[in-house]
Scaffold this motif. Structure first.
Motif, PDB file in Angstrom:
ATOM      1  N   ALA A  58      40.888   0.606 -56.943  1.00  0.00           N
ATOM      2  CA  ALA A  58      40.063  -0.477 -56.330  1.00  0.00           C
ATOM      3  C   ALA A  58      40.713  -1.220 -54.989  1.00  0.00           C
ATOM      4  O   ALA A  58      40.035  -1.480 -54.046  1.00  0.00           O
ATOM      5  CB  ALA A  58      39.911  -1.620 -57.464  1.00  0.00           C
ATOM      6  N   TRP A  59      42.003  -1.192 -55.038  1.00  0.00           N
ATOM      7  CA  TRP A  59      42.770  -1.786 -53.992  1.00  0.00           C
ATOM      8  C   TRP A  59      42.724  -0.786 -52.761  1.00  0.00           C
ATOM      9  O   TRP A  59      42.717  -1.455 -51.573  1.00  0.00           O
ATOM     10  CB  TRP A  59      44.332  -1.881 -54.278  1.00  0.00           C
ATOM     11  CG  TRP A  59      45.248  -2.481 -53.308  1.00  0.00           C
ATOM     12  CD1 TRP A  59      45.422  -3.706 -52.829  1.00  0.00           C
ATOM     13  CD2 TRP A  59      46.077  -1.778 -52.426  1.00  0.00           C
ATOM     14  NE1 TRP A  59      46.305  -4.042 -51.904  1.00  0.00           N
ATOM     15  CE2 TRP A  59      46.728  -2.611 -51.690  1.00  0.00           C
ATOM     16  CE3 TRP A  59      46.363  -0.481 -52.453  1.00  0.00           C
ATOM     17  CZ2 TRP A  59      47.678  -2.230 -50.722  1.00  0.00           C
ATOM     18  CZ3 TRP A  59      47.326  -0.228 -51.509  1.00  0.00           C
ATOM     19  CH2 TRP A  59      48.020  -1.009 -50.496  1.00  0.00           C
ATOM     20  N   LEU A  60      42.765   0.329 -53.064  1.00  0.00           N
ATOM     21  CA  LEU A  60      42.689   1.642 -51.991  1.00  0.00           C
ATOM     22  C   LEU A  60      41.298   1.383 -51.217  1.00  0.00           C
ATOM     23  O   LEU A  60      41.381   1.279 -50.026  1.00  0.00           O
ATOM     24  CB  LEU A  60      42.945   2.911 -52.264  1.00  0.00           C
ATOM     25  CG  LEU A  60      44.300   3.265 -52.862  1.00  0.00           C
ATOM     26  CD1 LEU A  60      44.532   4.609 -53.470  1.00  0.00           C
ATOM     27  CD2 LEU A  60      45.371   3.303 -51.512  1.00  0.00           C
ATOM     28  N   THR A  61      40.343   1.086 -52.091  1.00  0.00           N
ATOM     29  CA  THR A  61      38.984   1.044 -51.342  1.00  0.00           C
ATOM     30  C   THR A  61      38.972  -0.101 -50.597  1.00  0.00           C
ATOM     31  O   THR A  61      38.342  -0.388 -49.530  1.00  0.00           O
ATOM     32  CB  THR A  61      38.009   1.114 -52.575  1.00  0.00           C
ATOM     33  OG1 THR A  61      38.125   2.319 -53.328  1.00  0.00           O
ATOM     34  CG2 THR A  61      36.480   0.772 -52.156  1.00  0.00           C
ATOM     35  N   ILE A 111      57.474  -5.670 -41.108  1.00  0.00           N
ATOM     36  CA  ILE A 111      56.459  -4.816 -41.683  1.00  0.00           C
ATOM     37  C   ILE A 111      55.058  -5.187 -41.802  1.00  0.00           C
ATOM     38  O   ILE A 111      54.840  -6.285 -42.475  1.00  0.00           O
ATOM     39  CB  ILE A 111      56.938  -4.162 -43.142  1.00  0.00           C
ATOM     40  CG1 ILE A 111      58.351  -3.795 -43.270  1.00  0.00           C
ATOM     41  CG2 ILE A 111      55.730  -3.195 -43.598  1.00  0.00           C
ATOM     42  CD1 ILE A 111      58.622  -3.145 -44.542  1.00  0.00           C
ATOM     43  N   ASP A 112      54.161  -4.504 -41.003  1.00  0.00           N
ATOM     44  CA  ASP A 112      52.801  -5.151 -40.972  1.00  0.00           C
ATOM     45  C   ASP A 112      51.856  -4.275 -41.529  1.00  0.00           C
ATOM     46  O   ASP A 112      50.851  -3.447 -41.030  1.00  0.00           O
ATOM     47  CB  ASP A 112      52.271  -5.315 -39.399  1.00  0.00           C
ATOM     48  CG  ASP A 112      51.007  -6.170 -39.313  1.00  0.00           C
ATOM     49  OD1 ASP A 112      50.573  -6.719 -40.229  1.00  0.00           O
ATOM     50  OD2 ASP A 112      50.502  -5.902 -38.193  1.00  0.00           O
ATOM     51  N   ALA A 113      52.093  -3.942 -42.822  1.00  0.00           N
ATOM     52  CA  ALA A 113      51.209  -3.141 -43.476  1.00  0.00           C
ATOM     53  C   ALA A 113      50.885  -3.724 -45.049  1.00  0.00           C
ATOM     54  O   ALA A 113      51.753  -4.517 -45.620  1.00  0.00           O
ATOM     55  CB  ALA A 113      51.817  -1.893 -43.803  1.00  0.00           C
ATOM     56  N   PRO A 114      49.819  -3.545 -45.478  1.00  0.00           N
ATOM     57  CA  PRO A 114      49.093  -4.173 -46.964  1.00  0.00           C
ATOM     58  C   PRO A 114      50.097  -3.590 -47.855  1.00  0.00           C
ATOM     59  O   PRO A 114      50.844  -2.097 -48.024  1.00  0.00           O
ATOM     60  CB  PRO A 114      47.991  -3.735 -47.014  1.00  0.00           C
ATOM     61  CG  PRO A 114      47.614  -2.614 -46.169  1.00  0.00           C
ATOM     62  CD  PRO A 114      48.296  -2.774 -44.955  1.00  0.00           C
ATOM     63  N   LEU A 115      50.329  -4.420 -48.944  1.00  0.00           N
ATOM     64  CA  LEU A 115      51.348  -3.912 -50.260  1.00  0.00           C
ATOM     65  C   LEU A 115      50.547  -4.220 -51.377  1.00  0.00           C
ATOM     66  O   LEU A 115      50.248  -5.228 -51.680  1.00  0.00           O
ATOM     67  CB  LEU A 115      52.573  -4.815 -50.123  1.00  0.00           C
ATOM     68  CG  LEU A 115      53.547  -4.916 -51.411  1.00  0.00           C
ATOM     69  CD1 LEU A 115      54.238  -3.438 -51.368  1.00  0.00           C
ATOM     70  CD2 LEU A 115      54.787  -6.012 -51.168  1.00  0.00           C
ATOM     71  N   THR A 171      41.099  -1.777 -49.011  1.00  0.00           N
ATOM     72  CA  THR A 171      42.130  -1.881 -48.066  1.00  0.00           C
ATOM     73  C   THR A 171      41.530  -0.938 -47.126  1.00  0.00           C
ATOM     74  O   THR A 171      42.032  -0.479 -45.921  1.00  0.00           O
ATOM     75  CB  THR A 171      43.470  -1.622 -48.505  1.00  0.00           C
ATOM     76  OG1 THR A 171      43.983  -2.515 -49.615  1.00  0.00           O
ATOM     77  CG2 THR A 171      44.609  -1.576 -47.284  1.00  0.00           C
ATOM     78  N   GLY A 172      40.340  -0.009 -47.429  1.00  0.00           N
ATOM     79  CA  GLY A 172      39.900   0.999 -46.356  1.00  0.00           C
ATOM     80  C   GLY A 172      40.555   2.262 -46.284  1.00  0.00           C
ATOM     81  O   GLY A 172      40.447   2.966 -45.409  1.00  0.00           O
ATOM     82  N   LEU A 173      41.286   2.632 -47.529  1.00  0.00           N
ATOM     83  CA  LEU A 173      42.166   3.962 -47.528  1.00  0.00           C
ATOM     84  C   LEU A 173      41.396   4.877 -48.481  1.00  0.00           C
ATOM     85  O   LEU A 173      40.734   4.282 -49.248  1.00  0.00           O
ATOM     86  CB  LEU A 173      43.466   3.467 -48.168  1.00  0.00           C
ATOM     87  CG  LEU A 173      44.597   2.866 -47.044  1.00  0.00           C
ATOM     88  CD1 LEU A 173      45.617   2.172 -47.875  1.00  0.00           C
ATOM     89  CD2 LEU A 173      44.761   3.541 -45.859  1.00  0.00           C
ATOM     90  N   PRO A 174      41.626   6.231 -48.279  1.00  0.00           N
ATOM     91  CA  PRO A 174      41.010   7.065 -49.316  1.00  0.00           C
ATOM     92  C   PRO A 174      41.454   6.604 -50.958  1.00  0.00           C
ATOM     93  O   PRO A 174      42.461   6.294 -51.351  1.00  0.00           O
ATOM     94  CB  PRO A 174      41.751   8.422 -48.952  1.00  0.00           C
ATOM     95  CG  PRO A 174      42.048   8.135 -47.627  1.00  0.00           C
ATOM     96  CD  PRO A 174      42.398   6.982 -47.492  1.00  0.00           C
ATOM     97  N   SER A 175      40.344   6.775 -51.616  1.00  0.00           N
ATOM     98  CA  SER A 175      40.640   6.657 -53.260  1.00  0.00           C
ATOM     99  C   SER A 175      39.917   7.728 -54.018  1.00  0.00           C
ATOM    100  O   SER A 175      39.105   8.440 -53.339  1.00  0.00           O
ATOM    101  CB  SER A 175      39.786   5.106 -53.527  1.00  0.00           C
ATOM    102  OG  SER A 175      39.739   5.046 -54.959  1.00  0.00           O
ATOM    103  N   GLY A 176      40.522   7.789 -55.222  1.00  0.00           N
ATOM    104  CA  GLY A 176      39.910   9.017 -56.017  1.00  0.00           C
ATOM    105  C   GLY A 176      38.646   8.573 -56.695  1.00  0.00           C
ATOM    106  O   GLY A 176      38.096   9.547 -57.429  1.00  0.00           O
ATOM    107  N   ALA A 177      38.147   7.440 -56.557  1.00  0.00           N
ATOM    108  CA  ALA A 177      36.992   6.842 -57.246  1.00  0.00           C
ATOM    109  C   ALA A 177      35.722   6.796 -56.395  1.00  0.00           C
ATOM    110  O   ALA A 177      35.951   6.277 -55.358  1.00  0.00           O
ATOM    111  CB  ALA A 177      37.178   5.748 -58.022  1.00  0.00           C
ATOM    112  N   SER A 178      34.845   7.409 -56.822  1.00  0.00           N
ATOM    113  CA  SER A 178      33.582   7.176 -55.887  1.00  0.00           C
ATOM    114  C   SER A 178      33.062   5.927 -56.283  1.00  0.00           C
ATOM    115  O   SER A 178      32.398   4.990 -55.224  1.00  0.00           O
ATOM    116  CB  SER A 178      32.315   8.013 -56.379  1.00  0.00           C
ATOM    117  OG  SER A 178      32.021   7.941 -57.733  1.00  0.00           O
ATOM    118  N   SER A 179      33.199   5.207 -57.165  1.00  0.00           N
ATOM    119  CA  SER A 179      32.844   3.775 -57.561  1.00  0.00           C
ATOM    120  C   SER A 179      33.977   3.191 -58.529  1.00  0.00           C
ATOM    121  O   SER A 179      34.117   3.993 -59.411  1.00  0.00           O
ATOM    122  CB  SER A 179      31.489   3.696 -58.293  1.00  0.00           C
ATOM    123  OG  SER A 179      31.426   4.181 -59.344  1.00  0.00           O
ATOM    124  N   THR A 180      34.431   2.185 -58.250  1.00  0.00           N
ATOM    125  CA  THR A 180      35.664   1.805 -59.036  1.00  0.00           C
ATOM    126  C   THR A 180      35.093   0.898 -60.111  1.00  0.00           C
ATOM    127  O   THR A 180      34.083   0.214 -60.040  1.00  0.00           O
ATOM    128  CB  THR A 180      36.578   0.922 -58.123  1.00  0.00           C
ATOM    129  OG1 THR A 180      36.096  -0.432 -57.621  1.00  0.00           O
ATOM    130  CG2 THR A 180      37.160   1.717 -56.918  1.00  0.00           C
TER     131      THR A 180
END
Length: 324
Positions: free
Chosen positions: A283-286, A218-222, A288-297
């Motif tokens: 913060a981790w989603l941001t 599995i080559d995906a961040p966890l 990792t480059g994935l959509p996040s619910g926060a404009s600033s973490t």
């Protein structure tokens, strides 16, 4: 079952023709997709799904094979690899351009891991994972976890719907019988079907998961949330150590039900005031480059292949660090 009013039904078919049913919660403009597969009733996961939709994700919560609305026969820990791949393929076909995350806690985390073995996903978010049969049957010292397993299989392991839990007296009596006569002989008197008894035998005979062999491809961040007081804490640590891609571990003073297991009200308040696990997820989603619910973490999760966030219950602060 009361269908959720803010979700729509979803169905996909496995490669052997079984219909897997679930519910989709959807934001106005999806920026990503999350899949949660569960034996505990998809409609019960509305709060989890809504937390993802607030972050911009379309969220499918699906009943696993043989449970609740899904077809097939329920065999715990047996079909999640094959069925998870079918569910991922269906979601990818609908939204090939959107990032896809597999998520879940406990058994749902096992289903997510198995579903990621044969397909490409963009990330996994797992909480207090139950890695497999052996990991639930035996503790870190090789002792049988009879109370937990007898209780779980009575309640959740015997058909498409869960049964009421055993009374404390009956559970103690069954544990005593299993200790005296052995787990297989004792279970023959509990009124379980041959299929359930076969699964019960498999529970005690299956070896631990070979993490490198099972999940090394599995080559995906966890993002991996474990609890100091969770009985799967050591297993989560083994998974983190074996993970070949980026892994971020989240530690804190909780048990298998996460914050609900924190008895100290002051500590619960401090965790809430800190933004909780959800703030670290953002913060981790941001990062990792994935959509996040926060404009600033509120937090900065350090870059690196291995990192960690730990909640300090006395101060109410998070400590973030690279670990490799």
């Amino acid at each position: 079952m009361t269908p959720p009013r803010d979700a729509r039904p979803h169905v996909c078919r496995t490669d052997d023709g079984v219909a897997l049913h679930g519910w989709i919660w959807e934001p106005e403009t999806p920026r990503g997709v999350v899949l949660v597969r569960t034996p505990y009733g998809a409609w019960r996961h509305g709060d989890t799904a809504r937390a993802w939709t607030r972050r911009g994700y379309r969220c499918l919560v699906q009943d696993v094979r043989g449970r609740h609305c899904s077809e097939g026969e329920w065999n715990p820990y047996l079909h999640e690899r094959r069925d998870g791949a079918s569910a991922v393929a269906a979601l990818r076909a609908q939204d090939p351009q959107l990032p896809l995350i597999l998520s879940g806690g406990s058994y749902d985390a096992h289903a997510a891991l198995e579903g990621a073995r044969d397909v490409d996903v963009d990330a996994l978010v797992l909480m207090v994972p139950a890695l497999g049969l052996a990991e639930t049957a035996w503790d870190a010292h090789g002792r049988p976890q009879l109370y937990d397993r007898i209780g779980w299989w009575h309640q959740h392991g015997r058909g498409s719907r869960s049964f009421p839990p055993l009374s404390d007296d009956e559970l103690r009596a069954r544990v005593a019988s299993a200790e005296r006569r052995g787990v297989e002989r004792a279970a023959r008197e509990w009124g379980w079907t041959p299929t359930v008894l076969a699964g019960w035998r498999r529970l005690w005979m299956t070896p631990p998961v070979d993490l490198d062999r099972a999940y090394g491809g599995i080559d995906a961040p966890l993002l991996l949330v474990r609890g100091d007081d969770d009985f799967f804490h050591a297993d989560a640590g083994r998974l983190a150590a074996a993970w070949r891609a980026d892994v971020h571990v989240v530690d804190g003073p909780w048990g298998h039900r996460l914050g609900a297991d924190i008895r100290d009200e002051d500590v619960r308040d401090r965790l809430r005031d800190s933004g909780g696990i959800g703030a670290v997820l953002d913060a981790w989603l941001t990062r990792t480059g994935l959509p996040s619910g926060a404009s600033s973490t509120r937090h900065i999760v350090p870059a690196g292949r291995r990192s960690r966030s730990a909640f300090e219950p006395l101060s109410g602060h998070w400590h973030h660090e690279r670990t490799a």
